[in-house]
Write an enzyme that holds these catalytic residues in place. Structure first.
Site, PDB file in Angstrom:
ATOM      1  CG  HIS A 180       6.364  14.647   2.128  1.00  0.00           C
ATOM      2  ND1 HIS A 180       7.381  14.314   1.264  1.00  0.00           N
ATOM      3  CD2 HIS A 180       5.925  13.481   2.657  1.00  0.00           C
ATOM      4  CE1 HIS A 180       7.551  12.990   1.283  1.00  0.00           C
ATOM      5  NE2 HIS A 180       6.679  12.463   2.122  1.00  0.00           N
ATOM      6  CG  ASP A 228       0.618  11.495 -30.870  1.00  0.00           C
ATOM      7  OD1 ASP A 228       0.416  11.329 -29.641  1.00  0.00           O
ATOM      8  OD2 ASP A 228       1.272  12.445 -31.309  1.00  0.00           O
ATOM      9  CD1 TRP A 286      -2.637  13.151   2.767  1.00  0.00           C
ATOM     10  CD2 TRP A 286      -3.370  13.111   0.648  1.00  0.00           C
ATOM     11  NE1 TRP A 286      -3.233  11.933   2.548  1.00  0.00           N
ATOM     12  CE2 TRP A 286      -3.701  11.872   1.249  1.00  0.00           C
ATOM     13  CE3 TRP A 286      -3.732  13.315  -0.689  1.00  0.00           C
ATOM     14  CZ2 TRP A 286      -4.379  10.863   0.581  1.00  0.00           C
ATOM     15  CZ3 TRP A 286      -4.409  12.292  -1.352  1.00  0.00           C
ATOM     16  CH2 TRP A 286      -4.720  11.082  -0.717  1.00  0.00           C
ATOM     17  CB  SER A 341      -3.706  18.145 -15.497  1.00  0.00           C
ATOM     18  OG  SER A 341      -2.707  17.280 -15.938  1.00  0.00           O
ATOM     19  CB  SER A 342      -5.912  13.872 -13.416  1.00  0.00           C
ATOM     20  OG  SER A 342      -4.752  14.149 -12.701  1.00  0.00           O
ATOM     21  CG  HIS A 379      -9.016   3.091  -0.641  1.00  0.00           C
ATOM     22  ND1 HIS A 379      -8.119   3.024   0.393  1.00  0.00           N
ATOM     23  CD2 HIS A 379      -8.854   1.955  -1.344  1.00  0.00           C
ATOM     24  CE1 HIS A 379      -7.467   1.892   0.326  1.00  0.00           C
ATOM     25  NE2 HIS A 379      -7.886   1.211  -0.713  1.00  0.00           N
ATOM     26  CD  GLU A 436      -4.742   9.952  -6.304  1.00  0.00           C
ATOM     27  OE1 GLU A 436      -5.696  10.086  -7.096  1.00  0.00           O
ATOM     28  OE2 GLU A 436      -3.581  10.277  -6.583  1.00  0.00           O
ATOM     29  CE1 TYR A 442      -5.704  -0.945  -4.141  1.00  0.00           C
ATOM     30  CE2 TYR A 442      -7.660   0.366  -3.716  1.00  0.00           C
ATOM     31  CZ  TYR A 442      -6.783  -0.630  -3.341  1.00  0.00           C
ATOM     32  OH  TYR A 442      -6.968  -1.288  -2.161  1.00  0.00           O
ATOM     33  CB  SER A 453       3.055  -6.807 -15.312  1.00  0.00           C
ATOM     34  OG  SER A 453       2.462  -6.867 -14.043  1.00  0.00           O
ATOM     35  CG  HIS A 468     -10.253   1.064   4.673  1.00  0.00           C
ATOM     36  ND1 HIS A 468     -10.018   0.099   3.747  1.00  0.00           N
ATOM     37  CD2 HIS A 468      -9.506   2.120   4.286  1.00  0.00           C
ATOM     38  CE1 HIS A 468      -9.173   0.544   2.832  1.00  0.00           C
ATOM     39  NE2 HIS A 468      -8.850   1.766   3.149  1.00  0.00           N
ATOM     40  CG  HIS A 469      -9.000   5.910   4.375  1.00  0.00           C
ATOM     41  ND1 HIS A 469      -7.638   6.021   4.277  1.00  0.00           N
ATOM     42  CD2 HIS A 469      -9.395   5.204   3.291  1.00  0.00           C
ATOM     43  CE1 HIS A 469      -7.228   5.413   3.175  1.00  0.00           C
ATOM     44  NE2 HIS A 469      -8.266   4.907   2.560  1.00  0.00           N
ATOM     45  CB  THR A 511      -3.642  -7.200  -3.629  1.00  0.00           C
ATOM     46  OG1 THR A 511      -4.743  -6.307  -3.763  1.00  0.00           O
ATOM     47  CG2 THR A 511      -2.357  -6.420  -3.655  1.00  0.00           C
ATOM     48  CE  LYS A 528      -2.945  -6.597 -10.777  1.00  0.00           C
ATOM     49  NZ  LYS A 528      -2.362  -6.906 -12.078  1.00  0.00           N
ATOM     50  NE  ARG A 536      -0.294   9.937   9.158  1.00  0.00           N
ATOM     51  CZ  ARG A 536      -1.018   9.762   8.052  1.00  0.00           C
ATOM     52  NH1 ARG A 536      -2.083   9.029   8.078  1.00  0.00           N
ATOM     53  NH2 ARG A 536      -0.659  10.339   6.925  1.00  0.00           N
TER      54      ARG A 536
END
Lengths: 650, 315
Positions: free
Chosen positions: A67, A96, A131, A161-162, A245, A247, A249, A260, A294-295, A320, A323, A442
């Site tokens: 998931h 293009d 994950w 790919s990315s 982290h 990731e 963002y 926006s 912080h993780h 943040t 925004k 969890r």
């Protein structure tokens, strides 16, 4: 036959058109989103009651791992990529992306990588290490089957790919902007996408290294993560979160970009504080690289490190917050049009704020020790990723579907989708705050009754079913409207940016004449010239823009807009215009369609998957598959590189 | 949040209240402004012309509001950092005078606890149920045997990871007697859900009595069936993994069973410790905790009964 036909399976397999690739991304990613959602429904069904018996421990662990992995790598990132592909060239006035065939390659790698990872279900060994895949749990000693192999190899494939796509978009945005579109005139979505591409380029190599170590440990007996051989047990965690982290963002900034676009259009007013929005996006991305630990407060890094990471995390809340404030003040003083797209965008502003603020709560190392790895965290990041990313992407889908397809999505069905999603999402994730605070950790497949968790879990499960039901409305809406929706015309929303100046769907060459841009809101300048006479940066008389609302106009500098035209229902066209002049007639060189990127991608994936046979003790066969695939991949790569991109320029 | 039962959890709860209410207040303010703007802003018919008057003009009103909000949030964030640092210091400075030392090791999927106080002869080992004296600080030395685990006893303290190859430390104190549910909080594989740990806080005298009992080796079985059970224990595969002090069984691969009958639960919170459950567990551990390292032991019903009778004597 230079251009090939525009219909049929073959045309989709060989396309190098960024719009068609974007469409492929959109539908593929939505399919994976449905799969990830189905996995979530099973998880919630298991946890609906204490001591659920639907899934066993092993299947449950596979389910939550897949998931998470699916939603992050196969759904939200590629949904963003669908918009990158489709929109970036249109928004900057290009025909293009910089490397159209590389773009096709990125898509096929993504598709085959996603299929590869999900094939693990068919051998009953789907990834089961979370994950985040913490070593040493994911090393051979503790995960000897193919589960983690699928995960490691799958992520490596998706990383290719990315990265390919990120370099492509960076090059596109830097080099291919229309004349006059300086960086501070770029639409905000393109800006946020630009920032995200740099995040990808800087963050993915880190996870690649971490995965290469793990891959070598698992397949070739190295000891990067073997504690007994002197490995640092935290090496993986640091590498993973240095990627992980940023990731976050990578997942949220494209959605920020989309809203926006949506908020100003439906507030009939420019984005408030455009430069501040740009800089705060960059600042978020920059600071995002300095907060990974912080993780990891529970590992005990000591007060100095804890405080530094805590401070950096708190700092991110400032740009943040900027925004959020700016979005709110974009609406202030405007004229709001509550379309479904606007509702999703407003929902993002509210719901993401909840996720952002509970993020501040984890920034305190001491408080986080009670929150981390509990359902409180699950609530937090689902408010960020569903309340933020997905709400933004839904806003983007309703907003841009007309440009993708030439048809409007039904507002009526869309309203059902919005309200059911809004209620379902809050019903699912808000109670998780409380189950977490009541001590529910969890990643547990069963829990005993009477710990104060039962009611919250039941609520979350009902919410999840509602959320799943709501998503069916989106699917139905898209399928129904793809051919049967109201015809959109060029600019159904009266929007300000270049993509709305051309037909929907756009012709393969996008712009018959490359537009000249002289403001941040080129179409608003054209369509309401009387409103912009006071505006200094657009006061360039007839020269100010070449955009032609019909996309066909190639005239010299005089704006021929259709002021009320495309945006009012009355004068909306009654059929989707597809008989544009062809690129050939206009003398625009277009890239040849080619199947080669698909084969390069395919054989790259079979090459990786050959490694699985090593663990099946079929070394000979593995070598045969890997070497054959590598040769075919290289062959097709050479064929690709040696064939011309497009006809000779006339 | 959890009702705290010790100074560590209490300090964190205070901090948490401060942070939570601050955050809730900020969110309420943002939501209020958002809703007010949504309600007060006029509705636009679709083809409404855009208002471009703000394109290059300063908007002093909103700009001031945003600037104020940014400064206010920065100050609030700074306050939270300061509060957090001070709480962290207070947590770290709990008095450790007269502390009980326990070495806690995480295994897939159970806990072993070695009490290392006083002379070596006083050392004893137990599993999954840790008794501590009320009002005295406890220093847990944290280790892991295989993968990364994390100890979480919400009512007593925050989490701390147990990391293989490293030693960490967690200090806590229970100020009220009671049974505090703890568990592994870091995903550690298949049966992560069933890696429970109970911290039992006893008044001083009961704790001392318990510890004294734990130090004693297993008592000699009184009746024939229990004796037969012990023989089975030592001759079957049991002794390959488990230890019973006072017998020749000394393996440390599974929980120390010297006083297993005195514990409340079996297999790290999987089953309540009753005779029936113990029998069912030994007959087929994989049924109750699939993937556990304990294999099924093929025993006749009579043998199984004898074995359980023996284990029941290990008070």
């Amino acid at each position: 036959m230079a251009y090939g036909s525009n219909t049929g399976l073959w045309s989709w397999l060989t396309t190098v058109d960024h719009k068609r690739i974007g469409t492929l991304y959109l539908f593929t990613a939505l399919t994976f989103f449905m799969m990830g959602g189905f996995e979530a429904e099973l998880i919630r069904a298991q946890l609906q009651h204490p001591n659920g018996r639907l899934l066993g421990a092993e299947v449950y662990n596979q389910m939550f791992t897949m998931h998470g992995t699916t939603m992050v790598f196969l759904a939200i990132m590629p949904l963003s990529a669908a918009f990158f592909n489709f929109l970036i060239p249109l928004q900057i006035g290009a025909r293009d992306v910089a490397f159209p065939r590389l773009n096709a390659f990125s898509y096929w790698v993504y598709l085959f990588g996603g299929i590869f990872m999900n094939l693990s279900w068919f051998v009953g060994q789907a990834p089961n290490g979370g994950w985040f895949g913490y070593a040493p749990l994911t090393t051979m000693a503790y995960s000897p089957l193919l589960n983690i192999d699928f995960w490691v190899l799958g992520l490596q494939i998706l990383g290719v790919s990315s990265l390919a796509a990120a370099f492509n978009f960076i090059t596109t945005i830097i080099n291919m902007r229309a004349p006059g579109m300086n960086l501070m005139r770029m639409p905000m979505f393109t800006w946020m996408s630009f920032v995200v591409q740099f995040l990808l380029v800087l963050a993915f190599p880190v996870i690649t290294i971490a995965l290469v170590f793990l891959q070598f440990d698992r397949f070739f007996g190295t000891n990067f993560y073997t504690i007994a051989a002197g490995a640092d047990p935290l090496l993986w965690q640091h590498l993973f979160w240095i990627f992980g982290h940023p990731e976050v963002y990578i997942l949220i900034l494209p959605a920020f970009g989309l809203v926006s676009e949506v908020l100003p259009t439906f507030s009939r007013k420019p984005l408030f504080g455009y430069p501040v929005m740009v800089y705060s996006g960059m600042l978020i991305a920059f600071l995002g690289f300095g907060v990974w630990a912080h993780h990891m407060f529970a590992v005990g890094m000591g007060p100095i490190a804890d405080t530094m990471f805590s401070l950096a995390t708190m700092l991110i809340a400032i740009p943040t917050g900027v925004k959020i404030f700016n979005w709110i003040f974009t609406m202030w003083g405007g004229n709001i049009n509550f379309t479904v797209s606007m509702k999703f965008a407003i929902a993002l502003v509210g719901l993401f704020t909840i996720g952002g603020i509970s993020g501040v709560m984890h920034a305190s190392p001491t408080a986080d020790l009670q929150q981390t790895d509990s359902y409180f965290i699950v609530a937090h990041f689902h408010y960020v990723l569903f309340g933020g990313s997905m709400m933004g992407i839904f806003a983007g889908i309703y907003y841009y579907f007309p440009k993708f397809s030439g048809r409007m999505l039904s507002e009526k069905i869309g309203n059902w989708h919005f309200w059911l999603s809004f209620v379902g999402m809050n019903l699912t994730f808000f109670p998780m705050h409380f189950s977490g605070l009541a001590g529910m950790p969890r990643r547990i497949y069963q829990y005993d009754a009477n710990q104060g968790w039962d009611t919250y879990n039941a609520m979350s499960s009902y919410g999840a079913y509602l959320l799943g039901f709501a998503t069916l409305f989106l699917v139905y809406n898209m399928l129904k409207s793809w051919h049967g929706g109201a015809v959109a015309g060029n600019d159904p929303w009266g929007a300000p940016s270049l993509e709305w100046s051309i037909p929907s769907p756009p012709p393969d060459y996008n712009f018959a004449e490359i537009p000249r841009v002289s403001s941040r809101y080129p179409l608003w300048d054209v369509k309401s010239p009387e409103l912009t006479t006071d505006v200094p940066h657009t006061r360039e008389g007839e020269k100010r823009i070449d955009v032609d609302a019909a996309g066909q106009h190639v005239g010299g500098g005089k704006a021929i807009g259709n002021p009320a035209g495309a945006s009012s229902g009355a004068s909306r066209p009654t059929h989707v215009e597809r008989n544009h002049k062809t690129a050939e007639e206009l003398g625009i060189p277009m890239p040849y369609p080619t199947i080669k990127p698909l084969f390069v991608a395919l054989f790259m994936v079979t090459m990786f998957s050959g490694m699985l046979l090593i663990h099946k003790d079929k070394l000979g066969l593995a070598l045969a598959v890997i070497i054959t695939s590598a040769m075919l991949m290289t062959g097709f790569l050479y064929a690709w590189l040696l064939s011309p991109l497009e006809p000779e320029h006339h | 949040m959890f009702e705290p039962a010790g100074p560590q959890a209490h300090l964190i709860l205070q901090l948490w209240h401060l942070i939570a209410w601050t955050c809730a207040g900020v969110f309420a303010a943002i939501l209020l402004v958002l809703v007010a703007i949504l309600l007060r802003t006029p509705r636009a018919p679709m083809p409404a012309a855009p208002d471009l008057s703000t394109t290059d003009k300063a908007e002093p009103g909103p700009r001031r509001s945003v600037a104020t909000a940014v400064v206010a949030s920065a100050l609030l964030l700074l306050a939270l950092v300061v509060a957090s640092v001070f709480t962290d210091r207070a947590v770290a400075r709990m008095s450790l005078v007269d502390a009980v030392n326990i070495e806690l090791t995480g295994h897939q999927w159970w806990w072993s606890a070695r009490y290392i106080n006083g002379p070596v002869s006083d050392t004893f080992t137990t599993a999954n149920e840790v008794h501590i004296p009320v009002g005295r600080p406890v220093i847990f030395t944290l280790k892991a045997d295989d993968v990364i685990h994390s100890i979480w006893v919400p009512r007593l303290a925050g989490k701390k990871d147990l990391i293989p190859g490293r030693t960490a430390s967690l200090q806590l104190r229970a100020d009220e007697p009671g049974v505090y549910q703890g568990r592994c909080a870091e995903f550690c594989g298949l049966e992560h859900a069933f890696m429970g740990l109970q911290i039992v806080a006893d008044p001083a005298d009961r704790y001392e009595a318990w510890a004294a009992a734990q130090r004693r080796p297993a008592s000699e079985p009184a009746d024939a069936q229990a004796l037969r059970g012990r023989e089975l224990f030592l001759s079957q595969s049991c002794a390959m993994c488990h230890a019973v002090q006072g017998t020749t069984a000394g393996a440390q691969h599974g929980p120390d069973l010297t006083h297993v009958a005195g514990r409340r639960e079996l297999a790290a919170g999987t089953l309540p410790n009753t005779r029936e459950n113990l029998q069912a567990w030994i007959a087929d551990p994989q049924k109750h905790k699939p993937g556990t390292n304990m294999p099924s032991t093929p025993l006749s019903q009579a043998d199984l009964s004898a074995l359980v009778t023996y284990l029941e004597t290990l008070k």
